[in-house]
Design an enzyme around this catalytic site. Sequence first.
Site, mmCIF file in Angstrom:
data_model
loop_
_atom_site.group_PDB
_atom_site.id
_atom_site.type_symbol
_atom_site.label_atom_id
_atom_site.label_comp_id
_atom_site.label_asym_id
_atom_site.label_seq_id
_atom_site.Cartn_x
_atom_site.Cartn_y
_atom_site.Cartn_z
ATOM 1 N N TRP A 65 -31.270 24.818 12.874
ATOM 2 C CA TRP A 65 -31.777 24.254 14.121
ATOM 3 C C TRP A 65 -30.681 24.107 15.157
ATOM 4 O O TRP A 65 -29.603 23.608 14.871
ATOM 5 C CB TRP A 65 -32.377 22.869 13.861
ATOM 6 N N GLU A 76 -45.727 4.801 22.799
ATOM 7 C CA GLU A 76 -46.178 4.186 21.541
ATOM 8 C C GLU A 76 -45.275 3.048 21.071
ATOM 9 O O GLU A 76 -45.609 2.331 20.142
ATOM 10 C CB GLU A 76 -46.225 5.245 20.427
ATOM 11 N N LYS A 123 -35.083 27.374 16.677
ATOM 12 C CA LYS A 123 -34.859 27.719 15.276
ATOM 13 C C LYS A 123 -34.210 29.094 15.192
ATOM 14 O O LYS A 123 -34.848 30.101 15.447
ATOM 15 C CB LYS A 123 -36.183 27.711 14.511
ATOM 16 N N THR A 135 -50.662 8.538 26.489
ATOM 17 C CA THR A 135 -49.519 9.437 26.389
ATOM 18 C C THR A 135 -49.845 10.665 27.236
ATOM 19 O O THR A 135 -51.007 10.914 27.542
ATOM 20 C CB THR A 135 -49.300 9.894 24.936
#
Length: 534
Positions: free
Chosen positions: A433, A320, A428, A177
């Site tokens: 959010w 992944e 935030k 990654t």
Amino acid sequence: MGMQGQPLLVTSLIDHAAREHSDREIVSRWADGSQTRTSWGEVGRDARRFAAAMVRLGMNKGDRIATLAMNHGHHLVSWYGSAGMGGVLHTVNPRLFDEQLVYIINHAEDRVLLFDAAFLPIVERLRDQLPTIDHFILFDAPAREGYSSYRDLIDAEDGNFQWVELDERDPVGLCYTSGTTGNPKGVLYEHRSNVIHAITEIQPDVFGLSNRSVIMPIVPMFHANSWGVPFAAATVGSKLVFSATNDAEGLCDLMQQEGVTHSAGVPTVWIAMFAHMDASGTGYGKLERVIIGGSAAPRAMIERFMKAGIVVGHAWGMTETSPIGTMGKRPWNWDDLGFDEQVDIVCRQGCPPFGVELRIVDDADQPLPRDGKSSGRLQCRGPWIIKRYFKADSDATDADGWFDTGDVAVIHPDGVMQITDRAKDVIKSGGEWISSIELENAAVGAPGVQEAAAVGVYHPKWDERPILLIVKKPGTEASEAGILDYLKDKVAKWWLPDEVVFVDELPHTATGKILKRQLRDDYKDYKLRSLTDA
Ligand code: ADP
């Protein structure tokens, strides 16, 4: 036992392709602009030569064979050849920083490094720090002191190599990654996971590949296995078109010349191709379908393709997840929907194909309803989803196999998943959010906007407030007031950015995504005008 239990092996993919689709072409456009053609049959033969050569060089089952290379036919041969001698093919991303390259090659303990001549400067610079590598091999140039060549290696073998005995759970590939936080982590793909992923990918509601498809994966082979395209194409014998360079002009030419029907890439690639098409008047050729993923596909991009009659598959996934996690399928009532409703659907990230299970959970790990409103951490599980990072001593999943993706999403009642953000990118504001993705995607629709990034900057009352960083389309005008006005009816009022900042360019990650981490750092101390004026 009533049925045969042949193991699901990557070698069976190339054996099938070489046997059943022997003449179907594999086209490579090289870094110098030249073009060559092979076929699935030849790739099958060369893969056996490659395997024999690796054994001759002393490679054993389980050894890591690294590549630092763009998309081309030799790279494809190395994938299948390495699989056939039990090797683990480690695709290294050449766009990583030196320290990351050194870290992952040493962590993987790669024994061979095959690389494109274009990356010779990187290899020369770093080779002293890569003690595990015994052989440096040039993919696309003749041997020279200290470096052997792929061609010599292959030519020395007769192609009669017998694949080594393999278990379907043996590792076959390794990809790290990008390490947005901490060191990069290795994802170890297995024969079985790659084969099941390949069979899934060809489905009509996933990539929709067939024998008549001509697929040009623009996504590099070092980015999550080029999204599995080189494996999926082998199952049905699609023609593969590779380009070792990603310049928009070259890609557009190749698309036309080779009759490309399918292509796959991150949104930034299409932005560049659109710009070239607009400037040159080039069309789409035979393009039928594009797969866009890696970051959210902007609405304006989706609309443009759809207006041209091209099917857009909006995919979500990660290294992944091999990488297909979800795919935007056209639902059964698609033809009854209006254009805007269709676009609404494609803007979301889609549904999991058979094999993947998805859920969203709250901070206490409790599953949330699929009501299109509750937003939570996205988790997934399935036969091609990671269980444990390479060399880690504990699983990356919980006891029930759920892998936490680090993304924040909602799931709609019809099962369609919508990414609202990466957990670390959400803005935030006042305890609520704001989705940076939604802001960005709305902004790219505004006249004169080429690329947009939304980041949260400090605000004493709200904690954070969004600002928009905008790259203008060359030769056009865009103003702060114009963009804010455009956004007015596209996002909630309290989501409207406090400021629009025009920049010459935005930083990108090694896989072509906007580098949010750097932007957050760069704008950490940004003073909002409204605060400094007060
Ligand atoms: P990295 O971006 O770290 O190089 P990956 O390629 O594995 O590594 O990226 C996976 C991440 O990319 C996902 O977790 C998600 O945040 C983002 N992503 C992928 N596809 C989409 C999409 N269609 N919409 C929004 N985000 C996406």
